[in-house]
Scaffold this motif. Structure first.
Motif, PDB file in Angstrom:
ATOM      1  N   TRP A  62     -55.957  -0.849  17.484  1.00 51.79           N
ATOM      2  CA  TRP A  62     -56.188  -0.383  16.148  1.00 51.79           C
ATOM      3  C   TRP A  62     -55.013  -0.851  15.125  1.00 51.79           C
ATOM      4  CZ3 TRP A  62     -60.755   1.794  14.533  1.00 51.79           C
ATOM      5  CH2 TRP A  62     -61.675   2.333  15.690  1.00 51.79           C
ATOM      6  N   PHE A  63     -55.414  -1.091  13.873  1.00 49.15           N
ATOM      7  CA  PHE A  63     -54.281  -1.493  13.070  1.00 49.15           C
ATOM      8  C   PHE A  63     -54.102  -0.809  11.893  1.00 49.15           C
ATOM      9  CE2 PHE A  63     -54.804  -5.224  15.872  1.00 49.15           C
ATOM     10  CZ  PHE A  63     -53.666  -6.007  15.687  1.00 49.15           C
ATOM     11  N   PHE A  64     -53.149  -0.684  11.342  1.00 44.22           N
ATOM     12  CA  PHE A  64     -52.821   0.001   9.924  1.00 44.22           C
ATOM     13  C   PHE A  64     -52.665  -1.226   8.908  1.00 44.22           C
ATOM     14  CE2 PHE A  64     -49.147   1.180   7.121  1.00 44.22           C
ATOM     15  CZ  PHE A  64     -49.758   1.907   6.351  1.00 44.22           C
ATOM     16  N   ARG A  65     -53.198  -1.013   7.820  1.00 43.77           N
ATOM     17  CA  ARG A  65     -53.180  -1.854   6.942  1.00 43.77           C
ATOM     18  C   ARG A  65     -51.840  -1.892   6.088  1.00 43.77           C
ATOM     19  NH1 ARG A  65     -58.183  -4.393   6.382  1.00 43.77           N
ATOM     20  NH2 ARG A  65     -59.657  -2.930   6.910  1.00 43.77           N
ATOM     21  N   MET A  66     -50.852  -2.276   6.889  1.00 44.03           N
ATOM     22  CA  MET A  66     -49.499  -2.364   6.273  1.00 44.03           C
ATOM     23  C   MET A  66     -49.317  -3.429   5.138  1.00 44.03           C
ATOM     24  SD  MET A  66     -45.931  -2.127   8.399  1.00 44.03           S
ATOM     25  CE  MET A  66     -45.947  -3.966   9.251  1.00 44.03           C
ATOM     26  N   SER A  67     -50.005  -4.522   5.336  1.00 45.64           N
ATOM     27  CA  SER A  67     -49.797  -5.633   4.439  1.00 45.64           C
ATOM     28  C   SER A  67     -50.216  -5.214   2.892  1.00 45.64           C
ATOM     29  CB  SER A  67     -50.840  -6.721   4.714  1.00 45.64           C
ATOM     30  OG  SER A  67     -52.184  -6.308   4.851  1.00 45.64           O
ATOM     31  N   ARG A  68     -50.953  -4.292   2.685  1.00 46.00           N
ATOM     32  CA  ARG A  68     -51.273  -3.487   1.483  1.00 46.00           C
ATOM     33  C   ARG A  68     -50.113  -3.094   0.452  1.00 46.00           C
ATOM     34  NH1 ARG A  68     -57.077  -0.150   1.422  1.00 46.00           N
ATOM     35  NH2 ARG A  68     -58.261  -1.855   2.072  1.00 46.00           N
ATOM     36  N   PHE A  69     -49.022  -2.874   1.436  1.00 42.77           N
ATOM     37  CA  PHE A  69     -47.971  -1.860   0.698  1.00 42.77           C
ATOM     38  C   PHE A  69     -46.831  -2.773   0.436  1.00 42.77           C
ATOM     39  CE2 PHE A  69     -50.974   0.869   2.885  1.00 42.77           C
ATOM     40  CZ  PHE A  69     -51.060   1.849   1.885  1.00 42.77           C
ATOM     41  N   ARG A  70     -46.873  -4.084   0.623  1.00 48.30           N
ATOM     42  CA  ARG A  70     -45.724  -5.029   0.457  1.00 48.30           C
ATOM     43  C   ARG A  70     -45.237  -4.856  -0.729  1.00 48.30           C
ATOM     44  NH1 ARG A  70     -45.910 -10.205  -0.865  1.00 48.30           N
ATOM     45  NH2 ARG A  70     -43.801 -11.254  -0.831  1.00 48.30           N
ATOM     46  N   GLN A  71     -45.811  -5.246  -1.814  1.00 42.40           N
ATOM     47  CA  GLN A  71     -45.522  -4.966  -3.120  1.00 42.40           C
ATOM     48  C   GLN A  71     -44.957  -3.828  -3.526  1.00 42.40           C
ATOM     49  OE1 GLN A  71     -44.630  -7.163  -5.169  1.00 42.40           O
ATOM     50  NE2 GLN A  71     -45.634  -8.939  -4.212  1.00 42.40           N
ATOM     51  N   ARG A  72     -45.654  -2.799  -3.249  1.00 43.01           N
ATOM     52  CA  ARG A  72     -45.044  -1.311  -3.424  1.00 43.01           C
ATOM     53  C   ARG A  72     -43.711  -1.082  -2.921  1.00 43.01           C
ATOM     54  NH1 ARG A  72     -48.670   3.745  -2.391  1.00 43.01           N
ATOM     55  NH2 ARG A  72     -47.000   5.366  -2.776  1.00 43.01           N
ATOM     56  N   LEU A  73     -43.634  -1.488  -1.716  1.00 38.82           N
ATOM     57  CA  LEU A  73     -42.205  -1.384  -0.983  1.00 38.82           C
ATOM     58  C   LEU A  73     -41.267  -2.053  -1.767  1.00 38.82           C
ATOM     59  CD1 LEU A  73     -40.773  -0.125   1.264  1.00 38.82           C
ATOM     60  CD2 LEU A  73     -41.629  -2.082   2.675  1.00 38.82           C
ATOM     61  N   ILE A  74     -41.549  -3.173  -2.058  1.00 39.46           N
ATOM     62  CA  ILE A  74     -40.354  -4.167  -2.572  1.00 39.46           C
ATOM     63  C   ILE A  74     -40.075  -3.366  -3.937  1.00 39.46           C
ATOM     64  CG2 ILE A  74     -40.176  -6.514  -3.927  1.00 39.46           C
ATOM     65  CD1 ILE A  74     -41.964  -7.883  -1.825  1.00 39.46           C
ATOM     66  N   ARG A  75     -40.927  -2.911  -4.763  1.00 40.99           N
ATOM     67  CA  ARG A  75     -40.715  -2.414  -6.221  1.00 40.99           C
ATOM     68  C   ARG A  75     -39.891  -1.227  -5.714  1.00 40.99           C
ATOM     69  NH1 ARG A  75     -45.429  -0.243  -8.287  1.00 40.99           N
ATOM     70  NH2 ARG A  75     -46.223  -2.091  -7.272  1.00 40.99           N
ATOM     71  N   HIS A  76     -40.102  -0.484  -4.860  1.00 38.72           N
ATOM     72  CA  HIS A  76     -39.436   0.958  -4.437  1.00 38.72           C
ATOM     73  C   HIS A  76     -37.950   0.539  -4.192  1.00 38.72           C
ATOM     74  CE1 HIS A  76     -38.821   5.023  -3.174  1.00 38.72           C
ATOM     75  NE2 HIS A  76     -37.901   4.498  -2.260  1.00 38.72           N
ATOM     76  N   ILE A  77     -37.761  -0.453  -3.375  1.00 34.99           N
ATOM     77  CA  ILE A  77     -36.406  -1.071  -2.816  1.00 34.99           C
ATOM     78  C   ILE A  77     -35.641  -1.518  -4.157  1.00 34.99           C
ATOM     79  CG2 ILE A  77     -35.175  -2.561  -1.622  1.00 34.99           C
ATOM     80  CD1 ILE A  77     -37.223  -2.539   0.395  1.00 34.99           C
ATOM     81  N   GLU A  78     -36.423  -2.298  -4.825  1.00 39.44           N
ATOM     82  CA  GLU A  78     -35.658  -2.714  -6.071  1.00 39.44           C
ATOM     83  C   GLU A  78     -35.337  -1.779  -7.069  1.00 39.44           C
ATOM     84  OE1 GLU A  78     -37.204  -7.316  -6.016  1.00 39.44           O
ATOM     85  OE2 GLU A  78     -38.276  -6.071  -7.474  1.00 39.44           O
ATOM     86  N   ASP A  79     -36.023  -0.700  -7.252  1.00 35.36           N
ATOM     87  CA  ASP A  79     -36.104   0.382  -8.325  1.00 35.36           C
ATOM     88  C   ASP A  79     -35.062   1.390  -7.853  1.00 35.36           C
ATOM     89  OD1 ASP A  79     -37.981  -0.816  -9.906  1.00 35.36           O
ATOM     90  OD2 ASP A  79     -39.521   0.520  -9.622  1.00 35.36           O
ATOM     91  N   ASN A  80     -34.864   1.460  -6.583  1.00 33.62           N
ATOM     92  CA  ASN A  80     -33.640   2.536  -5.873  1.00 33.62           C
ATOM     93  C   ASN A  80     -32.897   1.728  -5.105  1.00 33.62           C
ATOM     94  OD1 ASN A  80     -35.180   5.046  -6.369  1.00 33.62           O
ATOM     95  ND2 ASN A  80     -36.740   3.498  -5.514  1.00 33.62           N
TER      96      ASN A  80
END
Ligand code: ME8
Length: 520
Positions: free
Chosen positions: A159-177
């Motif tokens: 079974w898989f988790f759709r991690m790929s969907r969160f790539r942009q959001r994670l990048i933004r989080h790292i850049e903003d913080n």
């Protein structure tokens, strides 16, 4: 009172605790003790990671059931932490019923959020790291890129988790913080990793291959991937999810008031990706807040190879403790490694750091207390302890910046420099000369009071790293306890009754006594 929640990785219950595990745990302990001394309400979590193929295979090799092995090893870790003076508030084991229920609730929420699907997977799996690697990562030699261990070609339904969907959001989080992942070099590594497309995450393994795990709530032919299980420990221990509460529409009901989010997750750089990519995307998928900070430290290496069980080059922290005491092991590990960088373990460096404790801090305490006894009958004069005021204030500020900014080596260097400065103050004032001159009585009183006050400040600064000796030092000064930082300003040393006692840090090798100690 503000609260502070910090975590160590949970260590695999398949191997003995070694100095690498000890490093992270001591680092966490030092931060926890510092925060408590600064008046915060601390939750310090550590524990053992008990499911997965690695444990299953280790248990089989030793002719035990997986749970028997885990019981044994969880006990070993708890004993080691006791011997090294670790003050954790909670030791979690992933085989606990509450944790198993929280993992199931989290997975259900991800599924209810439409983020889970089933697919066939083929890849290179490392049991040592409990994860798949890409063809590129394993290279032509086909070894796991972290420890160089073997990888196996596996093809199976997961079974898989759709991690790929969160790539942009994670990048933004790292850049903003910018301080979310520290040190900054590690943050850049994660951003580099996220430059590539992010794959979905396989979150289960067929039970036919691995039986030792938490079954998926909707498919009990599969067990939860051990990293998803393990990372969730941070949430379990926070108390945010009540597994006994009626299940909400999406996996679990409302969050309980709790310690979540964690203030800092500590770990070695080997497991930064799992903490800085898998974990936050899983939390995003479950609509949960992210941890406030991720600190990835470097490796202890021998020569230029990582110390690791599979390589058979591990240093036993308990052996060192038996010879020098827990405080000396703690001091060496914190002082020698620049938080975040690699450091090389070398016995002669251990001795050099120990000598620093003995010859600078230990010597200062011995000289100062001996002089109070010799010149004032053991009673600290009520004179103004004004000497070294600027130095002490600057050292405290640098120390606090270092401990709060996760540059512990800088904080402790500042503490040691203060002790060094105080030894210099003794040399400059020459109390033995003052004692021979009845007209300079007041000067001698002020000198002695200054030294005792400085020692009280040093006891507070050293307590997080050397708790046993710091308490001993405070007791020798005639204090009931090591003062909290907030108590230092108002601390009056006049009238304290001191004892000299044996050296705080017995010398590892005989060295000639110093001039000051000789003369008093
Ligand atoms: O990875 N130098 O557990 P683990 C510095 N169960 N630190 C070291 C080290 C070294 N040579 N070797 C180990 C796991 N460490 C998983 C974690 S968390 C949800 C699951 C420390 O027993 C370092 O903190 O292999 C590293 O991250 C950790 O031990 C790995 O311990």
């Amino acid at each position: 009172m503000s609260s502070f929640y910090l975590t160590t990785p949970i260590y695999y219950a398949s191997g003995e605790p070694h100095i690498g595990h000890a490093y992270t745990t001591i680092l966490a302990d030092v931060i926890a003790r510092y925060r408590r001394r600064a008046g915060q309400d601390v939750l310090f979590l550590t524990g053992t990671d008990e499911h997965g193929q690695k444990i299953q295979e280790a248990a089989a090799e030793q002719g035990m059931s997986p749970l028997e092995l885990c019981d044994l090893m969880a006990g070993r870790f708890e004993e080691a932490w006791e011997e090294l003076g670790i003050s954790h508030d909670r030791f979690i084991r992933t085989t606990e019923a509450e944790h198993r229920a929280v993992v199931a609730a989290l997975l259900e929420r991800l599924r209810d959020n439409g983020l889970i699907y089933e697919a066939e997977y083929a890849g290179w799996y490392s049991v040592g790291q409990e994860r798949y690697f890409t063809e590129k990562e394993i290279g032509p030699g086909r070894v796991d890129p972290i420890a160089g261990g073997p990888v196996r070609r596996i093809r199976e339904k997961n079974w898989f988790f759709r991690m790929s969907r969160f790539r942009q959001r994670l990048i933004r989080h790292i850049e903003d913080n910018p301080e979310w992942i520290v040190p900054v070099g590690r943050r850049n590594e994660v951003l580099g990793f996220l430059d590539q497309p992010l794959a979905d995450l396989s979150i289960s393994r067929p039970r036919a291959r691995i039986h030792w795990g938490i079954p998926l709530p909707w498919d009990d032919s599969q067990v939860t991937y051990v990293w998803v299980d393990a990372l969730t420990n941070y949430l379990t221990a926070s108390g945010a999810i009540d597994p006994a509460a009626p299940k909400g529409e999406r996996g679990f009901g409302d969050l309980r008031p709790s310690r979540w989010p964690a203030d800092v997750h500590l770990m070695g750089k080997d497991i930064l990706t799992t903490h800085a990519v898998y974990w936050p995307t899983l939390l995003m998928g479950a609509d949960l807040p992210l941890p406030r900070r991720i600190l990835a430290h470097g490796w202890w290496v021998v020569g230029d190879t990582k110390m690791s069980k599979s390589l058979g080059n591990v240093v036993d922290p308990i052996g060192l403790r038996e010879r020098f005491g827990a405080d000396a092991v703690r001091w060496y590990l914190m002082r020698e490694m620049s938080t975040g960088q690699d450091a090389s373990y070398a016995p002669e460096r251990f001795l050099a750091r120990y000598d620093e404790l003995a010859n600078v801090l230990g010597n200062l305490a011995h000289r100062a207390l001996s002089m109070v006894r010799r010149y004032r009958g053991g009673c600290v004069p009520g004179a103004a302890a004004g000497g070294l005021a600027r130095e002490t204030e600057a050292a405290l500020a640098a120390y606090r910046r270092g401990l709060e900014g996760y540059r512990l080596h800088e904080g402790f260097a500042a503490a040691m420099n203060l002790a060094r400065g105080a030894n210099g103050f003794v040399e400059a004032r020459e109390p033995w000369a003052l004692a021979r001159d009845p007209e300079r009585r007041g000067e001698l009183d002020r000198t002695l009071a200054t030294l005792v006050r400085t020692l009280a400040v040093l006891a507070a600064m050293f307590e997080p790293v050397a708790p046993t000796r710091a308490r001993k030092l405070a007791a020798r000064l005639g204090l009931d306890a090591v003062p909290l930082f907030a108590e230092l300003d108002a601390l009056r040393v006049g009238g304290l009754s001191v004892t000299v006692g044996t050296p705080l840090f017995p010398r590892a090798e005989p060295v000639p006594p110093t001039r000051g100690a000789d003369s008093c």
